[in-house]
Design an enzyme around this catalytic site. Structure first.
Site, PDB file in Angstrom:
ATOM      1  N   ASP A  98       0.862  -1.179   0.000  1.00  0.00           N
ATOM      2  CA  ASP A  98       0.000   0.000   0.000  1.00  0.00           C
ATOM      3  C   ASP A  98       0.900   1.232   0.000  1.00  0.00           C
ATOM      4  OD1 ASP A  98       0.969   0.312   2.519  1.00  0.00           O
ATOM      5  OD2 ASP A  98      -0.936   0.134   3.542  1.00  0.00           O
ATOM      6  N   SER A  99       0.293   2.412  -0.089  1.00  0.00           N
ATOM      7  CA  SER A  99       1.083   3.630  -0.265  1.00  0.00           C
ATOM      8  C   SER A  99       1.497   4.256   1.061  1.00  0.00           C
ATOM      9  CB  SER A  99       0.251   4.649  -1.030  1.00  0.00           C
ATOM     10  OG  SER A  99      -0.831   5.077  -0.220  1.00  0.00           O
ATOM     11  N   GLY A 100       0.963   3.754   2.149  1.00  0.00           N
ATOM     12  CA  GLY A 100       1.191   4.388   3.441  1.00  0.00           C
ATOM     13  C   GLY A 100       0.129   5.422   3.767  1.00  0.00           C
ATOM     14  N   GLY A 101      -0.627   5.811   2.760  1.00  0.00           N
ATOM     15  CA  GLY A 101      -1.644   6.842   2.952  1.00  0.00           C
ATOM     16  C   GLY A 101      -2.657   6.478   4.023  1.00  0.00           C
ATOM     17  N   PHE A 102      -3.193   5.274   3.918  1.00  0.00           N
ATOM     18  CA  PHE A 102      -4.229   4.854   4.864  1.00  0.00           C
ATOM     19  C   PHE A 102      -3.747   4.976   6.306  1.00  0.00           C
ATOM     20  CE2 PHE A 102      -6.361   1.570   7.397  1.00  0.00           C
ATOM     21  CZ  PHE A 102      -7.672   1.980   7.250  1.00  0.00           C
ATOM     22  N   ASP A 152      -2.642   8.294  -1.765  1.00  0.00           N
ATOM     23  CA  ASP A 152      -3.933   8.996  -1.792  1.00  0.00           C
ATOM     24  C   ASP A 152      -4.448   9.191  -0.383  1.00  0.00           C
ATOM     25  OD1 ASP A 152      -4.489   6.428  -1.008  1.00  0.00           O
ATOM     26  OD2 ASP A 152      -6.386   6.345  -2.080  1.00  0.00           O
ATOM     27  N   GLN A 195     -11.136   7.568  -5.516  1.00  0.00           N
ATOM     28  CA  GLN A 195     -11.773   8.060  -4.296  1.00  0.00           C
ATOM     29  C   GLN A 195     -13.112   8.720  -4.693  1.00  0.00           C
ATOM     30  OE1 GLN A 195     -10.995   7.383  -1.272  1.00  0.00           O
ATOM     31  NE2 GLN A 195      -8.928   6.521  -1.525  1.00  0.00           N
ATOM     32  N   GLY A 222     -11.424   3.998   0.051  1.00  0.00           N
ATOM     33  CA  GLY A 222     -12.462   4.667   0.823  1.00  0.00           C
ATOM     34  C   GLY A 222     -13.712   3.839   1.035  1.00  0.00           C
ATOM     35  N   ASP A 272      -8.176  -7.345  -0.166  1.00  0.00           N
ATOM     36  CA  ASP A 272      -7.303  -7.579   0.982  1.00  0.00           C
ATOM     37  C   ASP A 272      -8.050  -7.149   2.218  1.00  0.00           C
ATOM     38  OD1 ASP A 272      -6.805  -4.537   0.578  1.00  0.00           O
ATOM     39  OD2 ASP A 272      -5.898  -5.008   2.511  1.00  0.00           O
ATOM     40  N   CYS A 310     -14.354 -28.360   6.111  1.00  0.00           N
ATOM     41  CA  CYS A 310     -13.036 -27.808   5.765  1.00  0.00           C
ATOM     42  C   CYS A 310     -11.978 -28.912   5.781  1.00  0.00           C
ATOM     43  CB  CYS A 310     -12.676 -26.717   6.767  1.00  0.00           C
ATOM     44  SG  CYS A 310     -11.043 -26.008   6.515  1.00  0.00           S
ATOM     45  N   CYS A 312      -8.580 -28.146   5.769  1.00  0.00           N
ATOM     46  CA  CYS A 312      -7.285 -27.518   6.050  1.00  0.00           C
ATOM     47  C   CYS A 312      -6.521 -28.315   7.111  1.00  0.00           C
ATOM     48  CB  CYS A 312      -7.459 -26.056   6.490  1.00  0.00           C
ATOM     49  SG  CYS A 312      -7.820 -25.819   8.237  1.00  0.00           S
ATOM     50  N   CYS A 315      -8.183 -28.229  10.584  1.00  0.00           N
ATOM     51  CA  CYS A 315      -9.410 -29.023  10.700  1.00  0.00           C
ATOM     52  C   CYS A 315      -9.133 -30.521  10.597  1.00  0.00           C
ATOM     53  CB  CYS A 315     -10.437 -28.563   9.667  1.00  0.00           C
ATOM     54  SG  CYS A 315     -11.159 -26.961  10.129  1.00  0.00           S
ATOM     55  N   HIS A 341      -6.275 -21.504   9.726  1.00  0.00           N
ATOM     56  CA  HIS A 341      -7.625 -21.885   9.298  1.00  0.00           C
ATOM     57  C   HIS A 341      -8.360 -20.733   8.613  1.00  0.00           C
ATOM     58  CE1 HIS A 341     -11.677 -23.468   9.177  1.00  0.00           C
ATOM     59  NE2 HIS A 341     -12.043 -22.284   9.623  1.00  0.00           N
TER      60      HIS A 341
END
Lengths: 379, 379
Positions: A98-102, A152, A195, A222, A272, A310, A312, A315, A341
């Protein structure tokens, strides 16, 4: 390590006849990504509690790194000197940063926005820093990310229209600066971020501006910022058609399994979210019939796996009773097994969705998904 | 699950010509254990931070479980109903359980000793309990341990002779009650524990009494309780020859890598200690040249592995710089990777010692071990 740089590409393989769901294939310099895809979050150069081999085992195709955190600790220059983020954390597959903005916008009192960028104080030691479109790109390139995001502002919700107008316009100017700041010899793809808050016309303006600048992929930012689920789907409904058909579409920070299914149905290719990993550490587990809180007394002597449907590792080998015990005893293995899991659940859901789209049966898949949790498909 | 019970046996395969070191083989109902052996500690039905598969990978042959902790949470009856400790925690190899004595005696104000046993209050919720030789055996049998320990008092150091006389005599009576309390159809081995503090004649009395009762193996208890290293070795020197040649000898709660090498040289077959796992979580790592604190600034950009001589998973894939970052960022993977390395170090040390004894070269092995850390063999 010298790597041959391959161009980034995205190919649409199939579309579902009953909805906007699309099955695609992204090629990055570090590997192929089948979409729709969920990207586990590895904030501090590790997906919390997961060895890279375990990520491989559950089918993770690409993971996220966080520019803000890695810039502050251990520092992008240190990571670059040690061969880049991939070598540093022993993950050879694709990484999106990510850009670091968040994160810097989430700092509240500790940050100040100007046209140049965002001045902020570290949450670790109070030290002062300035993050700009140019420095964000430079950091992401230094980390060696395969997909890097434009810098952003993630606009909070609710927000006054005037604020959203100004912020979205500034994010647009920043997006242009990000495009220009790219090192020509770097083989990563750059994604722009739409945005515009919850305003349809501003989302349109933002999307048009980004298309005009031109990016390898387009994200909706956003969202998942406190709005209702209905509003989130509404913004997806009117924003996704504004994006180029032939580029990957990424909805950032989303979301629940239901959000993923609805996003896919609307044509989203990438997601994500910290939800599967964070919830795991809090003992909240995802199953085909909904969520389950492993700390509950009802699981005290429950010999069954988290999810009988499941297959996995967790499980196959551990009972709810054992996982409840580990959680109550505050054992490291509690986070490790729960995270394994939950991420498997998310990645398996995406794999199943991909097959359904290929078979043209995503509408059935979606109905079954809700039926298993005794819900109905949202309007 | 029904298992065929096999008798417990111990065979001496080789002895070192230059010292008391012995190479042996223990056969338990759940597998063979090559000795000398180090047993990782899995207090609460998990070796902190280690998946059972990782324990396998680093060559763990047997692990420890803690009666006190498992009795209180989740409860031995619950574990028994769920198929026993092995199934509960997904570990199919041998398990040794302690008697709970060490933990209840460590409770200080919260416990009261009588001839019957020890009344104590739970450190978790203050609830009142009574642990006796009979109940300790019953708990260990319910857990399904393969080697169970007699219930005794681990005498603190320093201690008045009068106290040690009384306590050792009581532990002797308790050992007899433990022997008598054994369920005849249970296939586990029962080990007696020699006490006697730092008094040679009392150690002799204790050892003779235990031999008279008869156990499948014999432990030295009451070491690593604050005495000097020299005194610990002295007690080993005069106590180990008091034990039967043809039974395994276990020194409980010991210790550092140096302690292990010295114990082996004196004829010890089994060790356990929380040191590798606890130190790992505190960022203290074991290497062939000594200990290393990963938090130190000197490792900030150090690309080398923890120990260049080590071939464990962690040393093959991660730099000191990355491990320092994980530790500082308080990441789960820090404990996971550090624990993996430290336990590998301990188990690898034991494996190398076994080879040296087989080859009759343990004296050389011991000298090299100290030379690598720029130390000399203790007098």
């Amino acid at each position: 390590m010298q790597r041959t740089l391959k161009p980034f590409s995205f190919e649409l393989l199939a579309g579902d006849p009953g909805c906007g769901a699309r099955r695609g294939r992204m090629i990055t310099r570090r590997g192929v990504i089948e979409t729709p895809v969920f990207m586990p979050v590895g904030t501090q150069a590790t997906v919390k509690g997961m060895l890279p081999e375990a990520l491989d085992e559950i089918g993770a195709q690409i993971i996220l790194g966080n520019t803000y955190h890695l810039y502050l600790r251990p520092g992008h220059e240190l990571i670059a000197r040690l061969g880049g983020l991939h070598d540093f954390m022993n993950w050879s597959g694709p990484i999106l940063t990510d850009s670091g903005g968040f994160q810097v916008f989430s700092l509240g009192e500790l940050r100040k926005i100007s046209e140049e960028g965002v001045a902020f104080q570290s949450h670790l030691d109070g030290s002062r820093h300035l993050l700009t479109p140019e420095s964000s790109i430079a950091i992401q390139e230094a980390l060696g990310a395969d997909i890097i995001m434009a810098f952003d502002e993630c606009i909070p919700h609710p927000a006054e229209r005037e604020y959203v107008v100004d912020s979205t316009a500034r994010s647009g100017r920043w997006a242009r600066r990000c495009r220009q700041a790219r090192r020509p010899d770097d083989g990563a793809a750059l994604f722009g971020i739409v945005q515009g808050g919850m305003y349809r016309d501003l989302r349109r303006q933002s999307a048009e501006e980004l298309r005009e600048i031109g990016f390898e992929g387009y994200a909706l930012g956003g969202l998942s910022v406190g709005e209702s689920t209905e509003l989130m789907y509404e913004v997806m409904d009117y924003s996704l058609p504004l994006l180029p058909e032939d580029a990957p579409r990424y909805v950032m920070g989303v979301g629940t399994p239901e959000n993923l299914v609805e996003g896919i149905a609307r044509g989203v290719d990438m997601f994500d979210c910290v939800m599967p990993t964070r919830n795991a550490r809090n003992g909240v587990l995802f199953t085909s019939s909904g969520k389950l809180s492993i700390k509950q007394a009802r699981y005290r002597e429950d010999e069954s796996p988290i999810d009988p449907r499941c297959d996995c590792y967790v499980c196959r080998h551990y009972s709810r009773a054992y996982l409840r015990h580990l959680f109550r005893a505050n054992e490291i293995l509690s986070s490790v097994l729960n995270t394994h899991h939950n991420l498997h659940y998310y990645l398996n859901l995406m794999a199943a969705a991909r097959v359904a789209i290929e078979q043209g049966s995503f509408t059935v898949f979606r109905r079954d998904f809700y039926a298993q949790r005794e819900q109905t498909v949202p309007a």
